[in-house]
Design an enzyme around this catalytic site. Structure first.
Site, PDB file in Angstrom:
ATOM      1  N   ARG A  62       0.827  -1.222   0.000  1.00 37.01           N
ATOM      2  CA  ARG A  62       0.000   0.000   0.000  1.00 37.01           C
ATOM      3  C   ARG A  62       0.854   1.261   0.000  1.00 37.01           C
ATOM      4  O   ARG A  62       0.418   2.310  -0.487  1.00 37.01           O
ATOM      5  CB  ARG A  62      -0.979  -0.022   1.184  1.00 37.01           C
ATOM      6  CG  ARG A  62      -2.141  -0.982   0.988  1.00 37.01           C
ATOM      7  CD  ARG A  62      -3.076  -0.976   2.188  1.00 37.01           C
ATOM      8  NE  ARG A  62      -2.436  -1.472   3.386  1.00 37.01           N
ATOM      9  CZ  ARG A  62      -2.339  -2.751   3.729  1.00 37.01           C
ATOM     10  NH1 ARG A  62      -2.867  -3.682   2.953  1.00 37.01           N
ATOM     11  NH2 ARG A  62      -1.719  -3.128   4.828  1.00 37.01           N
ATOM     12  N   GLU A  99       3.054  -6.323  12.983  1.00 37.99           N
ATOM     13  CA  GLU A  99       1.960  -6.506  13.952  1.00 37.99           C
ATOM     14  C   GLU A  99       1.354  -7.909  13.817  1.00 37.99           C
ATOM     15  O   GLU A  99       0.893  -8.482  14.786  1.00 37.99           O
ATOM     16  CB  GLU A  99       0.887  -5.434  13.714  1.00 37.99           C
ATOM     17  CG  GLU A  99      -0.007  -5.185  14.901  1.00 37.99           C
ATOM     18  CD  GLU A  99      -1.100  -4.170  14.600  1.00 37.99           C
ATOM     19  OE1 GLU A  99      -1.132  -3.618  13.488  1.00 37.99           O
ATOM     20  OE2 GLU A  99      -1.947  -3.963  15.488  1.00 37.99           O
TER      21      GLU A  99
END
Ligand code: AMP
Length: 174
Positions: A62, A99
């Protein structure tokens, strides 16, 4: 130009994606809206300040969307930092944890010349593991990292601390 508040209200929170416990910040509603997309690029470009940037480096995947737009707007080149195995030429590699998992990022060894002024861009700062790995790759190439800019920062994860850079910018903080 739209405002940061309008960007904020168009980010879609998706619970438990891609794993239980992750609140995924979906930026596709911004990308699909011409005004909001333009604003996101303009606000990220402003983080470069008055410095003439040679190359904007975007992080897979992204980050590419925003970094390419910023590069176009400020008249800089674009360089991709990609997940392992995607770049065809000689690469530098760096392992990192994020994460939700672990990975390796790569950059073409000749993508940045020593001393070139770089703006590093990604969509979101969580733990900072990904951007820290990209920063290490750029340092290995003797790049001059002018700033590290994100559309979104998840402040509770303290990723900023991991980056150890004086110019970390984010447009939206949660
Ligand atoms: P980190 O390395 O932990 O800072 O993770 C940052 C990278 O993972 C970015 O490239 C994001 O695209 C992605 N990411 C991590 N957490 C989220 C989240 N909650 N929502 C959307 N993307 C995320």
């Amino acid at each position: 130009m739209s405002t940061a508040a309008e960007l904020d209200s168009n980010i879609r929170d998706v619970p438990d994606f891609p794993k239980p416990g992750i609140l995924f910040k979906d930026i596709t509603p911004i990308l699909g809206d011409p005004k909001l997309f333009k604003t996101s690029i303009q606000l990220l470009a402003e983080t470069a300040g008055d410095t003439q940037i040679d190359k904007v480096v975007g992080i897979d995947a992204r980050g590419f969307i925003f970094a390419a737009g910023v590069a176009h707007l400020i008249g800089a080149g674009f360089v991709p930092v990609r997940k392992k195995g995607k770049l065809p030429w000689t690469t530098h590699q760096m392992a990192y944890s994020l994460e939700y998992g672990e990975d390796i990022v790569e950059i073409h060894s000749d993508a940045v010349k020593p001393g070139e002024k770089i703006l590093l861009v990604d969509d979101l700062l969580a733990t900072g593991g990904t951007a820290a790995a990209a920063t290490k790759l750029l340092k290995a190439l003797d790049a001059d990292i002018v700033g590290i800019s994100f559309l979104i920062e998840l402040e509770a994860l303290n990723g900023r601390k991991n980056l150890e850079h004086p110019h970390v910018h984010s447009i939206l903080k949660y």
